[in-house]
Design an enzyme around this catalytic site. Structure first.
Site, short mmCIF file in Angstrom:
data_model
loop_
_atom_site.label_atom_id
_atom_site.label_comp_id
_atom_site.label_asym_id
_atom_site.label_seq_id
_atom_site.Cartn_x
_atom_site.Cartn_y
_atom_site.Cartn_z
N LYS A 166 0.65 -0.83 0.27
CA LYS A 166 -0.08 0.04 0.25
C LYS A 166 1.31 1.41 -0.02
CE LYS A 166 -2.24 -0.96 4.07
NZ LYS A 166 -0.98 -2.21 3.90
N ARG A 197 -9.63 -0.29 10.11
CA ARG A 197 -8.77 -1.53 9.50
C ARG A 197 -9.69 -2.43 10.28
NH1 ARG A 197 -3.18 -0.18 9.70
NH2 ARG A 197 -2.03 -2.54 10.57
N ARG A 204 12.07 -6.57 4.50
CA ARG A 204 11.40 -4.70 4.30
C ARG A 204 12.44 -4.06 5.41
NH1 ARG A 204 5.31 -2.46 5.46
NH2 ARG A 204 5.46 -3.44 7.48
N ARG A 230 11.09 -2.62 11.44
CA ARG A 230 10.11 -3.00 11.86
C ARG A 230 10.08 -3.64 12.70
NH1 ARG A 230 5.00 -0.65 8.54
NH2 ARG A 230 4.49 -1.92 10.12
N ARG A 244 -0.46 -10.61 12.25
CA ARG A 244 -1.09 -9.25 11.82
C ARG A 244 -1.50 -9.87 10.38
NH1 ARG A 244 3.52 -5.97 10.26
NH2 ARG A 244 2.44 -4.36 9.67
#
Ligand code: AMP
Length: 217
Positions: A13, A88, A123, A156, A167
């Site tokens: 996103k 969310r 990431r 992260r 998640r």
């Protein structure tokens, strides 16, 4: 043009919103980035959110919608905004509706779960501006350093394998139902993001192109 971009964590996103920003000249509001900024500043809100975020849980709907309602009053949101990571939950979508926040377009970024796990574990994000990178697919010019502002690239805490799994489960159970919630109010487009990143712009533009039926009219 009020847009919501949704998709599992790591679906891409955040890499697509700059393309939409340029198309409509509107800002992206990422509740995740706003919360990380609060954590960084050590505010009361940041302290309350940190543990929840690190474990991959969801911050309370009241906090999120309060933060969002304040942000969209700012002048750069006059002609619209892109919401990344919010709503969310169905409760958040309902609270937004009750607050008069109307959504014109919903973009759903789709990627298979196994691709997401590979993406998130590689990431890295800039500790200053949150620009996303990847150890294989999107390397910075200089290792460990953000191309944009020279910030340090970090992993992260919520990109650890066990947190990624939780998640993803939360996305499927709590967030995906918002697609159904918006199907009458907004135009819904799906982006297949399991393609080379170079095709991202084309896919985003297609999502905003008039449907072939409308083009014939
Ligand atoms: P993100 O960068 O969008 O993946 O968000 C990082 C974390 O911030 C999430 O895992 C949640 O803990 C929290 N968060 C961000 N947006 C929301 C939201 N709309 N509702 C609840 N928690 C959120």
């Amino acid at each position: 043009m009020n847009i919501v971009i949704t998709g599992a964590p790591g679906s891409g996103k955040g890499s697509r919103t700059p393309i939409i920003e340029k198309m409509f000249n509107i800002p992206t509001i990422s509740t995740g980035n706003m919360l990380r900024a609060e954590v960084e500043k050590g505010t009361e809100l940041g302290l309350a959110a940190k543990g929840i975020m690190d474990s991959g849980g969801l911050v309370s709907d009241e906090i999120i919608i309060g933060m969002l309602a304040t942000r969209i009053k700012e002048s750069d949101c006059r002609t619209g905004f892109i919401l990344d990571g919010v709503p969310r939950t169905i409760v958040q979508a309902e609270m937004m509706k009750a607050a008069g926040i109307k959504i014109d377009k919903l973009i759903v970024v789709e990627v298979p779960n196994e691709v997401i796990v590979a993406r998130l574990s590689g990431r890295r994000v800039c500790s200053a501006c949150s620009e996303p990178y990847h150890v294989e697919d999107k390397k910075p010019i200089q290792e460990g350093i953000c191309d944009k502002d020279g910030g340090e690239l970090v992993t992260r805490k919520d990109d650890k394998p066990e947190v990624i799994k939780s998640r993803l489960e939360t996305y499927h159970s709590e967030t995906k139902p918002i697609i159904d919630f918006y199907k009458d109010e907004a135009s819904v487009s799906y982006i297949d993001a399991n393609r080379p990143f170079g095709e991202a712009e084309k896919a985003v533009r297609e999502a905003f192109a008039p449907k072939s039926k409308e083009m014939i009219k």
